[in-house]
Design a protein around this motif. Structure first.
Motif, PDB file in Angstrom:
ATOM      1  N   ALA A 273       0.833  -1.208   0.000  1.00 27.51           N
ATOM      2  CA  ALA A 273       0.000   0.000   0.000  1.00 27.51           C
ATOM      3  C   ALA A 273       0.864   1.254   0.000  1.00 27.51           C
ATOM      4  CB  ALA A 273      -0.928  -0.003   1.213  1.00 27.51           C
ATOM      5  N   LEU A 274       1.899   1.265   0.825  1.00 27.39           N
ATOM      6  CA  LEU A 274       2.780   2.435   0.880  1.00 27.39           C
ATOM      7  C   LEU A 274       3.551   2.607  -0.422  1.00 27.39           C
ATOM      8  CD1 LEU A 274       4.043   2.175   4.571  1.00 27.39           C
ATOM      9  CD2 LEU A 274       2.340   3.761   3.630  1.00 27.39           C
ATOM     10  N   MET A 275       3.905   1.500  -1.047  1.00 25.60           N
ATOM     11  CA  MET A 275       4.552   1.586  -2.352  1.00 25.60           C
ATOM     12  C   MET A 275       3.597   2.177  -3.391  1.00 25.60           C
ATOM     13  SD  MET A 275       6.635  -2.035  -2.468  1.00 25.60           S
ATOM     14  CE  MET A 275       7.166  -1.874  -4.174  1.00 25.60           C
ATOM     15  N   ARG A 276       2.317   1.826  -3.302  1.00 23.15           N
ATOM     16  CA  ARG A 276       1.316   2.307  -4.259  1.00 23.15           C
ATOM     17  C   ARG A 276       1.077   3.814  -4.148  1.00 23.15           C
ATOM     18  NH1 ARG A 276      -0.919   1.964  -8.236  1.00 23.15           N
ATOM     19  NH2 ARG A 276      -3.097   1.634  -7.820  1.00 23.15           N
ATOM     20  N   VAL A 277       1.301   4.388  -2.971  1.00 22.78           N
ATOM     21  CA  VAL A 277       1.093   5.834  -2.817  1.00 22.78           C
ATOM     22  C   VAL A 277       2.417   6.602  -2.831  1.00 22.78           C
ATOM     23  CG1 VAL A 277      -1.095   5.570  -1.607  1.00 22.78           C
ATOM     24  CG2 VAL A 277       1.011   5.725  -0.280  1.00 22.78           C
ATOM     25  N   SER A 278       3.482   5.925  -3.175  1.00 15.94           N
ATOM     26  CA  SER A 278       4.803   6.553  -3.228  1.00 15.94           C
ATOM     27  C   SER A 278       4.841   7.618  -4.323  1.00 15.94           C
ATOM     28  CB  SER A 278       5.862   5.480  -3.511  1.00 15.94           C
ATOM     29  OG  SER A 278       7.108   6.075  -3.788  1.00 15.94           O
ATOM     30  N   ARG A 279       5.694   8.600  -4.126  1.00 17.72           N
ATOM     31  CA  ARG A 279       5.895   9.625  -5.155  1.00 17.72           C
ATOM     32  C   ARG A 279       6.768   9.093  -6.283  1.00 17.72           C
ATOM     33  NH1 ARG A 279       6.922  15.207  -1.799  1.00 17.72           N
ATOM     34  NH2 ARG A 279       4.823  15.311  -0.912  1.00 17.72           N
ATOM     35  N   ASN A 280       7.522   8.044  -6.016  1.00 22.99           N
ATOM     36  CA  ASN A 280       8.418   7.457  -7.006  1.00 22.99           C
ATOM     37  C   ASN A 280       7.613   6.575  -7.963  1.00 22.99           C
ATOM     38  OD1 ASN A 280      10.239   5.592  -8.289  1.00 22.99           O
ATOM     39  ND2 ASN A 280      11.784   6.131  -6.765  1.00 22.99           N
ATOM     40  N   ALA A 281       7.609   6.924  -9.224  1.00 23.76           N
ATOM     41  CA  ALA A 281       6.809   6.207 -10.222  1.00 23.76           C
ATOM     42  C   ALA A 281       7.251   4.751 -10.380  1.00 23.76           C
ATOM     43  CB  ALA A 281       6.873   6.925 -11.565  1.00 23.76           C
ATOM     44  N   VAL A 282       8.532   4.479 -10.281  1.00 27.51           N
ATOM     45  CA  VAL A 282       9.022   3.105 -10.426  1.00 27.51           C
ATOM     46  C   VAL A 282       8.476   2.233  -9.296  1.00 27.51           C
ATOM     47  CG1 VAL A 282      11.090   1.637 -10.427  1.00 27.51           C
ATOM     48  CG2 VAL A 282      11.103   3.818 -11.667  1.00 27.51           C
ATOM     49  N   ILE A 283       8.552   2.721  -8.074  1.00 28.79           N
ATOM     50  CA  ILE A 283       8.046   1.976  -6.916  1.00 28.79           C
ATOM     51  C   ILE A 283       6.532   1.786  -7.040  1.00 28.79           C
ATOM     52  CG2 ILE A 283       7.653   2.097  -4.422  1.00 28.79           C
ATOM     53  CD1 ILE A 283      10.419   3.448  -4.203  1.00 28.79           C
ATOM     54  N   ARG A 284       5.842   2.859  -7.430  1.00 34.31           N
ATOM     55  CA  ARG A 284       4.390   2.795  -7.604  1.00 34.31           C
ATOM     56  C   ARG A 284       4.014   1.752  -8.659  1.00 34.31           C
ATOM     57  NH1 ARG A 284       4.012   8.087  -8.031  1.00 34.31           N
ATOM     58  NH2 ARG A 284       3.779   8.016 -10.280  1.00 34.31           N
ATOM     59  N   ASN A 285       4.729   1.748  -9.761  1.00 32.00           N
ATOM     60  CA  ASN A 285       4.433   0.808 -10.848  1.00 32.00           C
ATOM     61  C   ASN A 285       4.791  -0.625 -10.485  1.00 32.00           C
ATOM     62  OD1 ASN A 285       3.323   2.746 -12.542  1.00 32.00           O
ATOM     63  ND2 ASN A 285       5.312   3.279 -13.413  1.00 32.00           N
TER      64      ASN A 285
ATOM     65  N   THR B 265      -0.142 -15.406   2.195  1.00 35.53           N
ATOM     66  CA  THR B 265       0.476 -14.105   2.438  1.00 35.53           C
ATOM     67  C   THR B 265       0.633 -13.342   1.127  1.00 35.53           C
ATOM     68  OG1 THR B 265       1.643 -14.896   4.390  1.00 35.53           O
ATOM     69  CG2 THR B 265       2.544 -12.938   3.319  1.00 35.53           C
ATOM     70  N   VAL B 266       1.120 -14.033   0.109  1.00 31.17           N
ATOM     71  CA  VAL B 266       1.264 -13.409  -1.210  1.00 31.17           C
ATOM     72  C   VAL B 266      -0.099 -12.921  -1.704  1.00 31.17           C
ATOM     73  CG1 VAL B 266       1.726 -13.932  -3.652  1.00 31.17           C
ATOM     74  CG2 VAL B 266       3.351 -14.646  -1.889  1.00 31.17           C
ATOM     75  N   TYR B 267      -1.093 -13.799  -1.617  1.00 20.60           N
ATOM     76  CA  TYR B 267      -2.439 -13.482  -2.090  1.00 20.60           C
ATOM     77  C   TYR B 267      -3.028 -12.296  -1.312  1.00 20.60           C
ATOM     78  CZ  TYR B 267      -7.305 -14.351  -3.450  1.00 20.60           C
ATOM     79  OH  TYR B 267      -8.577 -14.231  -3.926  1.00 20.60           O
ATOM     80  N   ALA B 268      -2.936 -12.344   0.009  1.00 21.55           N
ATOM     81  CA  ALA B 268      -3.510 -11.291   0.843  1.00 21.55           C
ATOM     82  C   ALA B 268      -2.773  -9.969   0.675  1.00 21.55           C
ATOM     83  CB  ALA B 268      -3.502 -11.715   2.314  1.00 21.55           C
ATOM     84  N   SER B 269      -1.460 -10.019   0.438  1.00 23.23           N
ATOM     85  CA  SER B 269      -0.694  -8.771   0.325  1.00 23.23           C
ATOM     86  C   SER B 269      -1.205  -7.894  -0.808  1.00 23.23           C
ATOM     87  CB  SER B 269       0.791  -9.069   0.139  1.00 23.23           C
ATOM     88  OG  SER B 269       1.053  -9.587  -1.160  1.00 23.23           O
ATOM     89  N   ALA B 270      -1.570  -8.510  -1.917  1.00 23.85           N
ATOM     90  CA  ALA B 270      -2.053  -7.724  -3.052  1.00 23.85           C
ATOM     91  C   ALA B 270      -3.415  -7.106  -2.751  1.00 23.85           C
ATOM     92  CB  ALA B 270      -2.134  -8.599  -4.295  1.00 23.85           C
ATOM     93  N   PHE B 271      -4.308  -7.900  -2.190  1.00 22.79           N
ATOM     94  CA  PHE B 271      -5.648  -7.384  -1.911  1.00 22.79           C
ATOM     95  C   PHE B 271      -5.637  -6.356  -0.781  1.00 22.79           C
ATOM     96  CE2 PHE B 271      -6.682 -11.026  -4.452  1.00 22.79           C
ATOM     97  CZ  PHE B 271      -7.793 -10.613  -5.172  1.00 22.79           C
ATOM     98  N   LEU B 272      -4.923  -6.667   0.301  1.00 26.16           N
ATOM     99  CA  LEU B 272      -4.843  -5.700   1.397  1.00 26.16           C
ATOM    100  C   LEU B 272      -4.113  -4.439   0.966  1.00 26.16           C
ATOM    101  CD1 LEU B 272      -4.143  -8.009   4.475  1.00 26.16           C
ATOM    102  CD2 LEU B 272      -6.261  -6.796   3.915  1.00 26.16           C
ATOM    103  N   GLY B 273      -3.073  -4.592   0.159  1.00 22.04           N
ATOM    104  CA  GLY B 273      -2.351  -3.426  -0.346  1.00 22.04           C
ATOM    105  C   GLY B 273      -3.266  -2.490  -1.111  1.00 22.04           C
ATOM    106  N   GLU B 274      -4.129  -3.057  -1.930  1.00 23.05           N
ATOM    107  CA  GLU B 274      -5.038  -2.223  -2.713  1.00 23.05           C
ATOM    108  C   GLU B 274      -6.163  -1.641  -1.852  1.00 23.05           C
ATOM    109  OE1 GLU B 274      -5.886  -0.411  -6.416  1.00 23.05           O
ATOM    110  OE2 GLU B 274      -4.118  -1.242  -5.467  1.00 23.05           O
ATOM    111  N   ILE B 275      -6.677  -2.431  -0.915  1.00 19.32           N
ATOM    112  CA  ILE B 275      -7.693  -1.911   0.013  1.00 19.32           C
ATOM    113  C   ILE B 275      -7.115  -0.738   0.794  1.00 19.32           C
ATOM    114  CG2 ILE B 275      -8.940  -2.425   2.147  1.00 19.32           C
ATOM    115  CD1 ILE B 275      -9.288  -5.327   1.049  1.00 19.32           C
ATOM    116  N   TRP B 276      -5.933  -0.945   1.341  1.00 16.57           N
ATOM    117  CA  TRP B 276      -5.338   0.091   2.177  1.00 16.57           C
ATOM    118  C   TRP B 276      -4.887   1.295   1.359  1.00 16.57           C
ATOM    119  CZ3 TRP B 276      -2.266  -3.900   5.525  1.00 16.57           C
ATOM    120  CH2 TRP B 276      -3.176  -4.577   6.356  1.00 16.57           C
TER     121      TRP B 276
END
Length: 187
Positions: free
Chosen positions: A8-20, A63-74
């Protein structure tokens, strides 16, 4: 949860590479059934020399499965915090990390309670898929018991009650946490 928070924190990062990178991870995992994720962990990783017992493979796959869904929810909850809050924290000369820790995340947590618990209930129910890699979980134990007793109504009724006994308290705790955090209910 920890991996989901990092995503989730990577998704809201200012760094486009990390976000992508995070967006790619989320897209790849969300586009893959949990069964395939479990297969890849249990049967695929040994090709690279990483062999896990069924319990560890099931935990890693979930854990892998939940990380993607929780990351997007958060991520959605973080971005739902009003821009004015971000701007106010910035005007106080808080660093980006301080803004996130002291201003944004506490508000995002309030928004995240209901969708997080809803997803966690789904994860509890999805653990039944782990039986495919040899892990004897509740549904698989029910099948084994049914093969001995030949009483499917009682066996699977009991399995359903056990799943309910695990999931219902999560929902009740969620409601209590929402009240404690004063999460507003709309509509």
């Amino acid at each position: 949860g920890i991996v989901g928070l990092v995503v989730a924190l990577m998704r809201v990062s200012r760094n486009a590479v990390i976000r992508n990178l995070a967006a790619g991870w989320i897209g790849m995992v969300q586009g893959t059934p949990v069964l395939i994720v479990l297969f890849l962990v249990f049967y695929g990783l040994p090709a690279f020399g990483w062999r896990f017992p069924p319990l560890v493979a099931a935990a890693l796959g979930m854990t892998v499965y939940a990380s993607a869904f929780l990351g997007e929810i958060w991520r959605g909850c973080i971005e739902a915090v009003p821009r004015q809050q971000w701007e106010a924290a910035s005007s106080l000369a808080l660093s980006p990390m301080q803004r996130m820790i002291y201003v944004v995340l506490p508000q995002a947590v309030r928004l995240a309670v209901a969708p997080t618990v809803g997803f966690m209930v789904q994860i509890v129910k999805n653990t039944s898929v782990a039986s495919i890699i040899g892990f004897v979980e509740l549904a698989r134990a029910g099948t084994l018991m049914n093969n001995v007793t030949f009483q499917p109504f009682w066996v699977f009724g009991s399995v359903a009650l056990l799943y309910f006994a695990m999931c219902w308290p999560l929902s009740v705790m969620s409601q209590r946490l929402e009240r404690r955090l004063h999460v507003s209910r709309r509509g």
